[in-house]
Scaffold this motif. Structure first.
Motif, PDB file in Angstrom:
ATOM      1  N   GLN A   1      18.866  64.559  32.578  1.00 53.49           N
ATOM      2  CA  GLN A   1      19.450  63.578  31.847  1.00 53.49           C
ATOM      3  C   GLN A   1      20.775  64.159  30.995  1.00 53.49           C
ATOM      4  O   GLN A   1      21.545  63.351  30.614  1.00 53.49           O
TER       5      GLN A   1
ATOM      6  N   PHE B   1       8.591  56.140  25.254  1.00 49.22           N
ATOM      7  CA  PHE B   1       9.463  57.357  24.570  1.00 49.22           C
ATOM      8  C   PHE B   1      10.921  56.941  25.142  1.00 49.22           C
ATOM      9  O   PHE B   1      10.959  56.954  26.217  1.00 49.22           O
ATOM     10  N   THR B   2      11.869  57.013  24.040  1.00 47.80           N
ATOM     11  CA  THR B   2      13.283  56.680  24.508  1.00 47.80           C
ATOM     12  C   THR B   2      14.090  58.157  24.296  1.00 47.80           C
ATOM     13  O   THR B   2      14.164  58.492  22.964  1.00 47.80           O
ATOM     14  N   PRO B   3      14.397  58.775  25.213  1.00 46.69           N
ATOM     15  CA  PRO B   3      15.020  60.164  24.873  1.00 46.69           C
ATOM     16  C   PRO B   3      16.368  59.860  24.111  1.00 46.69           C
ATOM     17  O   PRO B   3      17.106  59.174  24.891  1.00 46.69           O
TER      18      PRO B   3
ATOM     19  N   GLU C   1      11.674  54.296  38.415  1.00 45.38           N
ATOM     20  CA  GLU C   1      12.362  55.198  37.261  1.00 45.38           C
ATOM     21  C   GLU C   1      13.785  55.784  37.999  1.00 45.38           C
ATOM     22  O   GLU C   1      13.709  56.640  38.922  1.00 45.38           O
ATOM     23  N   GLY C   2      14.929  55.680  37.063  1.00 52.87           N
ATOM     24  CA  GLY C   2      16.143  56.193  37.536  1.00 52.87           C
ATOM     25  C   GLY C   2      16.298  57.711  37.153  1.00 52.87           C
ATOM     26  O   GLY C   2      15.675  58.158  36.250  1.00 52.87           O
TER      27      GLY C   2
ATOM     28  N   VAL D   1       0.010  45.275  30.953  1.00 57.49           N
ATOM     29  CA  VAL D   1      -0.575  46.584  31.485  1.00 57.49           C
ATOM     30  C   VAL D   1      -0.756  47.712  30.384  1.00 57.49           C
ATOM     31  O   VAL D   1       0.616  47.968  29.863  1.00 57.49           O
TER      32      VAL D   1
ATOM     33  N   ARG E   1       3.107  57.005  25.695  1.00 58.59           N
ATOM     34  CA  ARG E   1       3.741  56.012  26.708  1.00 58.59           C
ATOM     35  C   ARG E   1       4.980  55.562  26.670  1.00 58.59           C
ATOM     36  O   ARG E   1       5.673  55.431  27.788  1.00 58.59           O
TER      37      ARG E   1
ATOM     38  N   GLN F   1      18.773  56.615  33.336  1.00 64.63           N
ATOM     39  CA  GLN F   1      17.535  55.717  32.386  1.00 64.63           C
ATOM     40  C   GLN F   1      17.414  56.324  31.286  1.00 64.63           C
ATOM     41  O   GLN F   1      17.534  57.460  30.801  1.00 64.63           O
ATOM     42  N   ARG F   2      17.395  55.212  30.122  1.00 61.65           N
ATOM     43  CA  ARG F   2      17.214  55.785  28.702  1.00 61.65           C
ATOM     44  C   ARG F   2      15.806  55.543  28.165  1.00 61.65           C
ATOM     45  O   ARG F   2      14.895  56.051  27.703  1.00 61.65           O
ATOM     46  N   ASP F   3      15.227  54.122  28.464  1.00 63.97           N
ATOM     47  CA  ASP F   3      14.192  53.522  27.799  1.00 63.97           C
ATOM     48  C   ASP F   3      13.331  53.337  29.145  1.00 63.97           C
ATOM     49  O   ASP F   3      13.634  52.254  29.743  1.00 63.97           O
ATOM     50  N   PHE F   4      12.192  54.007  29.411  1.00 61.95           N
ATOM     51  CA  PHE F   4      11.262  53.638  30.410  1.00 61.95           C
ATOM     52  C   PHE F   4       9.896  53.749  30.067  1.00 61.95           C
ATOM     53  O   PHE F   4       9.401  54.857  29.374  1.00 61.95           O
ATOM     54  N   THR F   5       9.073  52.625  30.250  1.00 66.92           N
ATOM     55  CA  THR F   5       7.736  53.045  29.888  1.00 66.92           C
ATOM     56  C   THR F   5       7.017  52.950  30.977  1.00 66.92           C
ATOM     57  O   THR F   5       6.668  52.089  31.719  1.00 66.92           O
ATOM     58  N   PRO F   6       6.075  54.117  31.154  1.00 68.07           N
ATOM     59  CA  PRO F   6       5.326  54.286  32.386  1.00 68.07           C
ATOM     60  C   PRO F   6       4.066  53.513  32.489  1.00 68.07           C
ATOM     61  O   PRO F   6       3.339  53.587  31.501  1.00 68.07           O
ATOM     62  N   GLN F   7       4.018  52.509  33.235  1.00 64.93           N
ATOM     63  CA  GLN F   7       2.704  51.655  33.066  1.00 64.93           C
ATOM     64  C   GLN F   7       1.951  51.905  34.483  1.00 64.93           C
ATOM     65  O   GLN F   7       0.701  51.975  34.382  1.00 64.93           O
TER      66      GLN F   7
END
Lengths: 212, 212, 212, 212, 212, 212
Positions: free
Chosen positions: D188, D138-140, E130-131, F199, D136, E135-141
């Motif tokens: 990215q 994850f920070t690349p 989402e960019g 969420v 869920r 984007q670096r830190d994204f939590t898909p909700q």
């Protein structure tokens, strides 16, 4: 041979944060550039601070020292700061950037970190160094063993003699704190003394990296 | 007079993490209890480690040292560990608990911290101390100036002489790391040497607190 | 006797966030100063809001109320705001600062919190209070039992009568929300009613603190 | 020459997560070991899954494939799992470990990641790979350009033919998802296709690293 | 019928981030408005970028396209940007806002997201898309199944032909990355292709929502 | 018509967390199932607590109440708990699951939340409700206006009369705290009273959702 750029908000930020690693780069034949965004005029005489900064750069063997011309305590995370950094990035084409970690209560550090992430977006690696006193939240991820360059780091950080009373007990206090931190980070890394970094971005080159 | 309980997963965890603060409590007439969940048998002879632990407790002037009887490297965050801690909490009724911070790669530290938060849910304050080598993510929020007890801390931590080769360069390395850390945390706090804590919970008593 | 400074972005921010704790400070003989960065002119008549703010300060028994002279909805986290706060910090020399928590969707709250962390860097304690409607992410760490001052808080917050229709269902709605929150935070703390805070920084003085 | 160990909870976890990087290691003469903690018997016939796993390891050119003998869906973050991993760590002495990232809703992945951090505490680097469906947060941070090995990765992941209907639309769906992800992570990173990692720990060797 | 507003910092941000969802809204009879804060003049000719943006809006069937008149790479999170967004919010009264997710290294994206949260504080829902590259830190909700509109999204994103060389390997690379991402997010959601969002705020209407 | 499953660790967890939303579901013709993992025997007589739980379920109009048969204070995040939840998920096939938010100091709540995320991985939506006393870190993202069902919620939560002295000031205290929280969350959402959720996962169906 690699090209390394270290970005700091004030004279002595870079040295306290990553002088040990930069000295290692020099030992290995890399080119090392320094970009100091302000002259630190808010906590000392501009001329004195500039002079100390040049002296430290020389001691480190930096290939060049650039000043960003921004105003101390007014560094933003916006276009102005990004432009200053981008100009040097374009000029020296760094493979690796060292910049301040961003979760810092000092606005200049916080913003210099953010702006470096923007300006360095096409670079292969951005490592974020630990601030001396105003950092709050820092997760050590990358460690550099600075055993070979620790003495030099101690010597270089002592070049900033004017910073004798900055409200945190004087600069000699800062230097001792940073030396203490090096031992702690070293212990975490399984070596004697180390500098620690958060990872902004890192293109890991399997073919060159980490080998022997 | 307050009652203070310090919880550690292994002999020496408490001392490295918060011996300076505990010694201050003793200087101020508080009662100080130690609960060590395991005897650290996974990295040393159980009898030796227990003996060192008792010696350090005596040096600190602790009012009692309890062993939790859990198995080293098998500390869980579940009912078993919570029960062990709750039993002591019920017995000594602490006003303040010191426990390990939870974002730690060592499972015993992580779980001891979580279980202390559960077991101490009715206590007024839980402060989470910084681990020596396996902590990764720690946000210093609360600082205790340990200038008056730093010497004692150095002396107490040296009681753990058996830990001479724990894969991080030996215990004397650990002690130096912790001393270095004290200088760094001190610098952040504006004092000479300090211990830092995360806040699990803190009932701030305006009428008693922080005054002069 | 301690000196306490509370910083808010708009009239009523301080009162909703920490009036109960401030009143306790007054009950215990501490000096309490208020710094309101703007006059809240973006959501009401400036004169009316200023007047209400002065009235509330009097009800709280504040030793002085300062206005920061910044423009409502234009509070930055940069030098301008930091200067305003630093000036008051230099003047009153607070032992403890109350400021807005920073993870807030209202730019003025977010920035007032950040700037207070910068301006208060040499203070012993900074506690970050919970915003009424625009806070999103808040971790309650420190609790103050406001049982003795809850009535006063209700009375003080009702001084802001002009805020009758701010798009969240009117100010009486805000007051009820804040009273509801006090019960919830009280329950979490094991008391009747409480105010909750995040910790910016806290020098814990073992010799004075938390005792009886 | 380096020694690389990849840890996965189930057959195909390693391949989906970091086959491209492992193949690069092989191309560069490194030794590559695989440790699969369970045989994935909860979502397929054990014998079939084991066979597929061996086939994929061969296609990758892995120097050895170890099975951890744990029970599918019962992988803990405790001593049992740590022991399994430590045994292999002691045997092959990896310079670099690839393990699952920890913020995953699948308990086996989450725990395998945590346990690898514990078991690999004396290793120089731990990179945490991205899970296919249950990750869920994850920070690349670290990117590996897998342009040279992407075809091989596609081919290897197709070895897991039995996983044709795992409730997420079939395994061919998983393979396409992972290929799509490689393009996104590549974008990215500024390359065509990439694998992304979080950093568990990374000893950055200035003298060997990232050079040319 | 609902009213939807999508906010982007530059031409093509909205389309890459949520064109599939917007097209679904149109298919269901909702009104869809686009607000593009700058004309993207920093990475292309202003007139060309504006033209492409208008063309894409038409292809999407947007009910109107607004330009915010801000300067590319100078978007702040302050009053100026909030005002621009508030003006459109007041005009079209959206039930749902799509805005950029905030943990982004591009200052314009980061600030456009923050400002949308402020400007949209009285709206029922804000979903953060989402960019593409920064984007670096994204939590898909939140996931939207874009199976029915994926072809349209591919077609629409190709309207931005001028973005042929933006340093990340050209715009066709961006389009492929976004298509790859759709497959990955789809797999996570249990469908073929999806767009993913973080939740800024979401008033969940049990009586209307999620039914059949 | 939708199928809704609410998961709780103990009798009263579900009711305190989301009774208002569940009642709304019933008003709209949805099927509502409750799964209570333990009978709460650690803080009351098992028979009494079970009886209260059945009574509350009836008051809510739940279509069925299942008990998970786990042991109070021993709920894990592992296979055992996941199995219990999966069995009910397989049986009732929920469109939407309500489960406890995971950053909770009570191990049962924390683990019930984690296990629900695993067990519900193929469901369309998982919303995580706010715990009464032991939650520490909660980010309100989704709000449900419970104006129409708030009275029912108050009535239902009062069914748990046995919980009169749970160390946080008695159950009537809990009920008042939860009512206070509803007003605060309502204020944040722009309505009178609300329940708030994080969420876990949410498949947003543009064609059905949020319309009028």
């Amino acid at each position: 041979m690699r090209v390394v750029l270290a970005v700091g908000a004030h004279p002595d930020d870079i040295e306290l944060g990553c002088a040990g690693s930069l000295a290692l780069h020099k030992m290995n034949g890399d080119r090392v550039y320094l970009l100091v965004l302000t002259k630190g005029e808010a906590s000392g005489k501009l001329e004195v601070r500039e002079k100390e900064c040049r002296k430290a750069a020389k001691m480190l063997g930096a290939d060049a020292l650039f000043f960003g011309g921004l105003r101390d305590t007014h560094v933003s995370d916006g276009r102005e700061t990004i432009d200053v950094i981008e100009r040097i990035v374009t000029k020296v084409k760094p493979d690796l950037i060292y910049a301040p970690a961003s979760k810092d209560t000092h606005q200049d550090h916080r913003n210099a970190g953010q702006a470096s992430m923007s300006a360095g977006r096409h670079c292969k690696a951005i490592l974020l160094y630990e601030g001396a006193s105003t950092q709050r939240d820092f997760t050590p991820q990358v460690f550099v063993d600075i055993d070979k360059t620790f003495k030099l780091k101690r010597w270089v950080t002592r070049a900033f003699g004017s910073q004798v009373n900055n409200g945190n007990g004087g600069y000699s206090h800062a230097v001792k704190a940073i030396e203490g931190l090096a031992k702690f980070r070293g212990y975490q890394a399984g070596v004697d003394v180390a500098e620690a970094f958060e990872v902004g971005k890192f293109i890991f080159e399997v073919e060159n990296n980490h080998g022997r």
